[in-house]
Motif scaffolding. Structure first.
Motif, PDB file in Angstrom:
ATOM      1  N   LYS A   1      -9.807  -0.784   0.433  1.00 55.06           N
ATOM      2  CA  LYS A   1      -9.142  -0.260  -0.761  1.00 55.06           C
ATOM      3  C   LYS A   1      -7.735   0.217  -0.408  1.00 55.06           C
ATOM      4  O   LYS A   1      -7.358   0.275   0.750  1.00 55.06           O
ATOM      5  CB  LYS A   1      -9.961   0.879  -1.363  1.00 55.06           C
ATOM      6  N   GLY A   2      -6.980   0.581  -1.425  1.00 58.85           N
ATOM      7  CA  GLY A   2      -5.636   1.111  -1.192  1.00 58.85           C
ATOM      8  C   GLY A   2      -4.552   0.096  -1.494  1.00 58.85           C
ATOM      9  O   GLY A   2      -4.789  -0.946  -2.101  1.00 58.85           O
ATOM     10  N   SER A   3      -3.353   0.420  -1.052  1.00 54.50           N
ATOM     11  CA  SER A   3      -2.195  -0.428  -1.313  1.00 54.50           C
ATOM     12  C   SER A   3      -2.306  -1.755  -0.566  1.00 54.50           C
ATOM     13  O   SER A   3      -3.112  -1.909   0.360  1.00 54.50           O
ATOM     14  CB  SER A   3      -0.916   0.289  -0.889  1.00 54.50           C
ATOM     15  N   PHE A   4      -1.468  -2.701  -0.972  1.00 52.87           N
ATOM     16  CA  PHE A   4      -1.465  -4.012  -0.321  1.00 52.87           C
ATOM     17  C   PHE A   4      -1.121  -3.877   1.162  1.00 52.87           C
ATOM     18  O   PHE A   4      -1.762  -4.499   2.019  1.00 52.87           O
ATOM     19  CB  PHE A   4      -0.451  -4.925  -1.017  1.00 52.87           C
ATOM     20  N   SER A   5      -0.128  -3.052   1.474  1.00 56.17           N
ATOM     21  CA  SER A   5       0.283  -2.888   2.877  1.00 56.17           C
ATOM     22  C   SER A   5      -0.829  -2.255   3.704  1.00 56.17           C
ATOM     23  O   SER A   5      -1.029  -2.608   4.869  1.00 56.17           O
ATOM     24  CB  SER A   5       1.554  -2.036   2.960  1.00 56.17           C
TER      25      SER A   5
END
Length: 467
Positions: free
Chosen positions: A100-104
């Motif tokens: 999960k989380g941001s693309f980076s």
């Protein structure tokens, strides 16, 4: 001598700022410096408790560059894989990051897994970690902390929380300045989880059991570097003056002193996303028991939003909010000193604590109150299954002991609670053995005193100081 305490977040406030350690060091003639980014109120509260105001230095925050993050996470992933084989316990891999989380962030996690899988043995893990520590020395954070330490000139740097990645820069800078470094292994479940993103000259652990664990998971660490000091968080339970009379405590928090108190201790939303459903199970089981008062205390770093419907549906639940200041960021969460006394009294006066695998079972065992673990799932696809939780490596420390009571279904809750209330000596009979194994010395000298002696011995044995 000058001792600098690196307090990277709110975790170290209770154990160090509010304990007797600073007062003892000050009375022994040591200069105490706190290097932190905490709220001003915390320092003021601690100064009142300790009877003096320590010197302060602002801890500036820096963000890891991508290569540092990759090296750190890759070695962590490799260690988790290694520890899984070492213990034959696949639940250790549940401590790895989700997707999960941001693309980076997702890219970082994926790359770390790819690199970590290429690290085939322990030498490879150590080599990757050495690259990580070497890279730290090329950053602005390292240069800033190097300059800060050179200006402060402490004889010893003590990091209160080994899991905080940013502390690694400061620890490396201190070692390059010939400043002795110490860090505390914060919790009894940290070592198998590969949560040691820094290296120190010395380490403090709770007990002989934790020292043996340290040697097992980090064989490169010499046993002479590991000091068994206990943890100050349990020193508060030794303070008999902190225990209020039952009637007095009941009046203060709107409780019925004539009833048996059962405390449901909430878990964080990641560990127990269905926690509100478990609270409802306990409430439903006990709602007809007129001589039982059900108390609810949520985990301090979270609110009660997910519990509101249950609290409304079962108004007899007495919600006791932790006495914490809550902020937007992690370092802005901190306990007030009153919360320590509050928790001590709950542990002393309650018949039991009910939860999903919480350390609170150890807190309550201090006063010989059995903990009750709920051991069943609410849905077939729970993010954290109880089967996984109770197979975590730190629970292996129970062995065959009858250390806690178990409710394996909602229908067993009432029966177990009544057993605990009516025949506490017949259930969880080995709770004190488990407590002593994990926490270590529970009689005699305080942990604060043992840490004081340990730090003093380190300083005394090293004549060379900063240039």
């Amino acid at each position: 001598m000058k001792i600098c305490f690196l307090i990277p977040d709110g975790v170290g406030i209770r154990n160090y700022l509010y304990s007797d350690l600073f007062r003892q060091l000050n009375e022994a003639g040591h200069k105490v410096v706190i290097w932190h980014a905490l709220a001003r109120e915390v320092v003021s509260l601690a100064s009142k408790i300790n009877g003096f105001t320590p010197q302060e230095k602002e801890l500036k925050a820096f963000k890891d560059d991508f290569l540092i993050q990759l090296l750190k996470e890759s070695s962590t992933y490799a260690r988790l894989r290694f520890n899984t084989k070492l213990t034959n316990n696949p639940t250790l891999m549940l401590n790895w990051h989700d997707q999960k989380g941001s693309f980076s962030r997702r890219i970082l996690v994926k790359l770390s897994e790819m690199v970590g899988k290429q690290i085939k043995d322990y030498k490879g893990i150590e080599g990757t970690e050495n690259l990580y520590f070497s890279r730290l020395r090329k950053t602005a954070a390292y240069k800033q902390y190097f300059a800060d330490l050179r200006k402060m000139k402490p004889d010893l740097l003590f990091c209160t929380h080994q899991r905080y990645p940013g502390a690694a820069y400061a620890m490396e800078a201190a070692k390059d300045l010939n400043i002795s470094t110490v860090t505390a292994i914060f919790s009894w479940d940290n070592l198998p989880k590969a949560r040691l993103p820094l290296r120190s000259d010395y380490y403090t652990v709770w007990s002989e059991f934790m020292k043996e664990e340290f040697k097992f998971y980090y064989p490169e660490i010499n046993e002479n570097q590991i000091g068994i000091t206990g943890t100050p968080q349990f020193d508060f339970y030794k303070n008999k003056a902190a225990i209020e009379g039952r009637q007095e405590f009941a009046e203060e928090f709107g409780l019925d002193a004539s009833k048996s108190w059962v405390c449901f201790s909430g878990s964080d939303s990641k560990t127990s996303p269905y926690d509100a459903a478990y609270l409802e199970d306990v409430a439903k089981a006990l709602q007809g028991e007129g001589q039982i008062q059900l108390i609810f205390r949520q985990v301090p770093i979270e609110g009660v939003e997910r519990y509101l419907e249950v609290l409304k549906k079962y108004p007899f639940i007495k919600h006791l909010n932790p006495l914490w200041h809550k902020g937007q960021y992690w370092n802005q969460f901190y306990p007030y000193p009153e919360d320590i006394t509050h928790l001590v009294n709950l542990s002393f006066h309650c018949a039991t604590v009910v939860n999903i695998g919480s350390t609170m079972a150890l807190d309550f065992s201090w006063f010989d109150s059995p903990g009750l673990y709920l051991n069943y799932d609410h849905t077939g696809n729970q993010e954290w299954r109880t089967q996984d939780i109770y197979n975590f490596q730190h629970f292996k420390s129970m062995g065959d002991w009858d250390a806690v009571a178990w409710a394996n279904s909602p229908e067993e809750i009432k029966e177990r609670v009544l057993q605990i209330i009516n025949t506490p000596d017949q259930i969880a009979k080995d709770r004190k053995l488990w407590l002593k194994k994990i926490v270590g010395q529970i009689e005699g000298q305080s942990s604060a005193s043992r840490i004081n002696n340990f730090l003093t011995e380190i300083i005394s044995s090293k004549p060379d100081q900063i240039d």
